[in-house]
Design a protein around this motif. Structure first.
Motif, PDB file in Angstrom:
ATOM      1  N   LYS A  41       0.860  -1.187   0.000  1.00 32.68           N
ATOM      2  CA  LYS A  41       0.000   0.000   0.000  1.00 32.68           C
ATOM      3  C   LYS A  41       0.898   1.238   0.000  1.00 32.68           C
ATOM      4  O   LYS A  41       1.445   1.614   1.022  1.00 32.68           O
ATOM      5  CB  LYS A  41      -0.915   0.012   1.232  1.00 32.68           C
ATOM      6  CG  LYS A  41      -1.778  -1.214   1.368  1.00 32.68           C
ATOM      7  CD  LYS A  41      -2.812  -1.261   0.273  1.00 32.68           C
ATOM      8  CE  LYS A  41      -3.746  -2.446   0.481  1.00 32.68           C
ATOM      9  NZ  LYS A  41      -4.671  -2.622  -0.581  1.00 32.68           N
ATOM     10  N   ASN A  42       1.068   1.828  -1.183  1.00 26.62           N
ATOM     11  CA  ASN A  42       1.915   3.011  -1.292  1.00 26.62           C
ATOM     12  C   ASN A  42       1.351   3.956  -2.344  1.00 26.62           C
ATOM     13  O   ASN A  42       0.202   3.815  -2.753  1.00 26.62           O
ATOM     14  CB  ASN A  42       3.368   2.602  -1.607  1.00 26.62           C
ATOM     15  CG  ASN A  42       3.496   1.830  -2.908  1.00 26.62           C
ATOM     16  OD1 ASN A  42       2.603   1.838  -3.756  1.00 26.62           O
ATOM     17  ND2 ASN A  42       4.613   1.159  -3.083  1.00 26.62           N
ATOM     18  N   PHE A  99       0.207  -4.908   3.044  1.00 29.33           N
ATOM     19  CA  PHE A  99       1.363  -4.362   3.742  1.00 29.33           C
ATOM     20  C   PHE A  99       1.427  -2.858   3.520  1.00 29.33           C
ATOM     21  O   PHE A  99       1.520  -2.395   2.390  1.00 29.33           O
ATOM     22  CB  PHE A  99       2.653  -5.008   3.250  1.00 29.33           C
ATOM     23  CG  PHE A  99       3.890  -4.438   3.891  1.00 29.33           C
ATOM     24  CD1 PHE A  99       4.173  -4.716   5.216  1.00 29.33           C
ATOM     25  CD2 PHE A  99       4.748  -3.628   3.184  1.00 29.33           C
ATOM     26  CE1 PHE A  99       5.308  -4.191   5.827  1.00 29.33           C
ATOM     27  CE2 PHE A  99       5.889  -3.098   3.779  1.00 29.33           C
ATOM     28  CZ  PHE A  99       6.165  -3.379   5.103  1.00 29.33           C
ATOM     29  N   ASN A 100       1.357  -2.099   4.601  1.00 30.36           N
ATOM     30  CA  ASN A 100       1.472  -0.659   4.540  1.00 30.36           C
ATOM     31  C   ASN A 100       2.823  -0.267   5.127  1.00 30.36           C
ATOM     32  O   ASN A 100       3.000  -0.273   6.351  1.00 30.36           O
ATOM     33  CB  ASN A 100       0.344   0.026   5.317  1.00 30.36           C
ATOM     34  CG  ASN A 100       0.423   1.537   5.266  1.00 30.36           C
ATOM     35  OD1 ASN A 100       1.355   2.109   4.726  1.00 30.36           O
ATOM     36  ND2 ASN A 100      -0.577   2.184   5.833  1.00 30.36           N
ATOM     37  N   PRO A 101       3.799   0.084   4.270  1.00 37.20           N
ATOM     38  CA  PRO A 101       5.128   0.432   4.790  1.00 37.20           C
ATOM     39  C   PRO A 101       5.121   1.704   5.640  1.00 37.20           C
ATOM     40  O   PRO A 101       6.087   1.954   6.354  1.00 37.20           O
ATOM     41  CB  PRO A 101       5.972   0.611   3.519  1.00 37.20           C
ATOM     42  CG  PRO A 101       4.994   0.888   2.449  1.00 37.20           C
ATOM     43  CD  PRO A 101       3.720   0.189   2.820  1.00 37.20           C
ATOM     44  N   ASN A 102       4.034   2.460   5.583  1.00 32.65           N
ATOM     45  CA  ASN A 102       3.920   3.678   6.383  1.00 32.65           C
ATOM     46  C   ASN A 102       3.093   3.465   7.648  1.00 32.65           C
ATOM     47  O   ASN A 102       2.786   4.418   8.353  1.00 32.65           O
ATOM     48  CB  ASN A 102       3.304   4.806   5.548  1.00 32.65           C
ATOM     49  CG  ASN A 102       4.154   5.134   4.351  1.00 32.65           C
ATOM     50  OD1 ASN A 102       5.357   5.292   4.460  1.00 32.65           O
ATOM     51  ND2 ASN A 102       3.535   5.197   3.187  1.00 32.65           N
ATOM     52  N   GLY A 103       2.741   2.216   7.904  1.00 33.69           N
ATOM     53  CA  GLY A 103       1.933   1.905   9.073  1.00 33.69           C
ATOM     54  C   GLY A 103       2.744   1.979  10.356  1.00 33.69           C
ATOM     55  O   GLY A 103       3.967   2.162  10.348  1.00 33.69           O
ATOM     56  N   GLN A 107       1.418  -2.443  13.169  1.00 27.78           N
ATOM     57  CA  GLN A 107       0.791  -2.826  11.905  1.00 27.78           C
ATOM     58  C   GLN A 107       1.781  -3.545  10.999  1.00 27.78           C
ATOM     59  O   GLN A 107       1.451  -4.554  10.384  1.00 27.78           O
ATOM     60  CB  GLN A 107       0.242  -1.587  11.181  1.00 27.78           C
ATOM     61  CG  GLN A 107      -0.976  -0.985  11.813  1.00 27.78           C
ATOM     62  CD  GLN A 107      -1.344   0.342  11.158  1.00 27.78           C
ATOM     63  OE1 GLN A 107      -0.487   1.164  10.852  1.00 27.78           O
ATOM     64  NE2 GLN A 107      -2.641   0.536  10.951  1.00 27.78           N
ATOM     65  N   ILE A 108       2.986  -3.031  10.932  1.00 32.94           N
ATOM     66  CA  ILE A 108       4.013  -3.663  10.105  1.00 32.94           C
ATOM     67  C   ILE A 108       4.346  -5.051  10.641  1.00 32.94           C
ATOM     68  O   ILE A 108       4.435  -6.020   9.873  1.00 32.94           O
ATOM     69  CB  ILE A 108       5.265  -2.759  10.013  1.00 32.94           C
ATOM     70  CG1 ILE A 108       4.929  -1.506   9.189  1.00 32.94           C
ATOM     71  CG2 ILE A 108       6.451  -3.519   9.426  1.00 32.94           C
ATOM     72  CD1 ILE A 108       6.014  -0.448   9.194  1.00 32.94           C
ATOM     73  N   GLN A 109       4.499  -5.173  11.958  1.00 29.63           N
ATOM     74  CA  GLN A 109       4.788  -6.474  12.565  1.00 29.63           C
ATOM     75  C   GLN A 109       3.661  -7.464  12.274  1.00 29.63           C
ATOM     76  O   GLN A 109       3.919  -8.619  11.915  1.00 29.63           O
ATOM     77  CB  GLN A 109       4.995  -6.327  14.077  1.00 29.63           C
ATOM     78  CG  GLN A 109       5.331  -7.635  14.783  1.00 29.63           C
ATOM     79  CD  GLN A 109       6.663  -8.219  14.343  1.00 29.63           C
ATOM     80  OE1 GLN A 109       7.610  -7.497  14.068  1.00 29.63           O
ATOM     81  NE2 GLN A 109       6.729  -9.537  14.265  1.00 29.63           N
ATOM     82  N   GLU A 113       3.920 -10.938  10.159  1.00 30.67           N
ATOM     83  CA  GLU A 113       3.482 -12.218  10.721  1.00 30.67           C
ATOM     84  C   GLU A 113       2.465 -12.884   9.793  1.00 30.67           C
ATOM     85  O   GLU A 113       2.513 -14.098   9.590  1.00 30.67           O
ATOM     86  CB  GLU A 113       2.908 -12.015  12.115  1.00 30.67           C
ATOM     87  CG  GLU A 113       3.972 -11.690  13.147  1.00 30.67           C
ATOM     88  CD  GLU A 113       3.413 -11.309  14.513  1.00 30.67           C
ATOM     89  OE1 GLU A 113       2.191 -11.481  14.744  1.00 30.67           O
ATOM     90  OE2 GLU A 113       4.203 -10.854  15.356  1.00 30.67           O
ATOM     91  N   ASP A 114       1.554 -12.096   9.210  1.00 30.43           N
ATOM     92  CA  ASP A 114       0.593 -12.636   8.243  1.00 30.43           C
ATOM     93  C   ASP A 114       1.317 -13.197   7.017  1.00 30.43           C
ATOM     94  O   ASP A 114       0.962 -14.248   6.495  1.00 30.43           O
ATOM     95  CB  ASP A 114      -0.396 -11.556   7.792  1.00 30.43           C
ATOM     96  CG  ASP A 114      -1.402 -11.178   8.860  1.00 30.43           C
ATOM     97  OD1 ASP A 114      -1.536 -11.920   9.858  1.00 30.43           O
ATOM     98  OD2 ASP A 114      -2.064 -10.125   8.689  1.00 30.43           O
ATOM     99  N   LEU A 115       2.340 -12.481   6.560  1.00 26.94           N
ATOM    100  CA  LEU A 115       3.123 -12.942   5.413  1.00 26.94           C
ATOM    101  C   LEU A 115       3.822 -14.261   5.728  1.00 26.94           C
ATOM    102  O   LEU A 115       3.774 -15.207   4.935  1.00 26.94           O
ATOM    103  CB  LEU A 115       4.146 -11.881   5.011  1.00 26.94           C
ATOM    104  CG  LEU A 115       5.125 -12.284   3.904  1.00 26.94           C
ATOM    105  CD1 LEU A 115       4.391 -12.591   2.606  1.00 26.94           C
ATOM    106  CD2 LEU A 115       6.166 -11.199   3.701  1.00 26.94           C
TER     107      LEU A 115
END
Length: 166
Positions: A41-42, A99-103, A107-109, A113-115
Motif C-alpha cells: 500500500k503506497n 502491507f502498509n510500509p507507512n503503518g 501494523q508492520i509487525q 506475521e501474516d506474510l
C-alpha cells in the motif's frame, strides 16, 4: 528459483511489466513453487482489475508497457502467450496479504506475521484449464479498446523467501 520453497510477489503498480518478475512467476508456476502475494500500500498501488486485464492480453500488451520485455522473455525461452495463459489463470487466485510500509510498528509487525503464515501455508498453483481452452475462451471475449493503463509505471520486484520449516 526452481529450488525456492516459496516466491513472494510484491504487488505494486507496474510490477507485471518487469520481465525478470514475469520470468520468476512463470518459473514458479511451471515448477510447482508456491506464490504468496504481498500487496504494498503506497503511492503506486496494485490494481487487481488492470492487472487481470493486462495478464489476459500479456502477449499483445507487454511491448507497449515495456519495450524490449517480450524479446527478453523470448530470449530466455519463455513464450509470451504461455505467460498470458499461466499468469492470467493463476495469479488472480492468490489471496494477497496487505502491507502498509507507512503503518505503525505494530501494523508492520502484524503484516509480516501474516506474510510468514501465508508462506508456511502456501501451495503450488496450476492453471485451471488447458492452454487450448484458455485460448478459445480469450478469443470469445469482446475486444477491448486500450491497454490496461495502471500497469505501465515502475514496480517492485519479486523476492525469494524461505520459512525454513518454521
Amino acid at each position: 528459483m526452481k529450488e525456492s520453497q516459496v516466491l513472494v510477489l510484491l504487488q505494486s503498480k507496474g510490477v507485471l511489466t518487469r520481465p525478470w518478475v514475469i520470468l520468476e512467476l512463470h518459473t514458479a508456476i511451471t515448477h510447482d513453487v508456491p506464490i504468496v502475494a504481498l500487496n504494498v500500500k503506497n503511492h503506486a498501488p496494485y490494481d487487481y482489475a488492470a492487472a487481470s486485464e493486462f495478464l489476459l492480453n500479456f502477449d499483445k500488451d507487454i511491448e507497449l508497457a515495456n519495450p524490449g520485455a517480450a524479446q527478453l522473455l523470448i530470449d530466455m525461452g519463455i513464450d509470451p502467450v504461455d505467460v498470458a495463459w499461466r499468469l492470467s489463470d493463476c495469479l488472480p487466485n492468490i489471496i494477497s496479504t496487505s502491507f502498509n510500509p507507512n503503518g505503525s510498528e505494530r501494523q508492520i509487525q502484524a503484516s509480516l506475521e501474516d506474510l510468514a503464515d501465508a508462506m508456511r501455508k502456501a501451495k503450488p498453483i496450476a492453471p485451471s484449464m488447458s492452454k487450448d481452452e484458455w485460448l478459445a475462451l480469450r478469443a470469445s471475449q469482446k475486444p477491448r479498446s486500450s491497454v490496461a493503463t495502471n500497469t505501465s509505471a515502475s514496480g517492485c520486484a519479486s523476492i525469494h523467501a524461505s520459512t525454513n520449516g518454521k
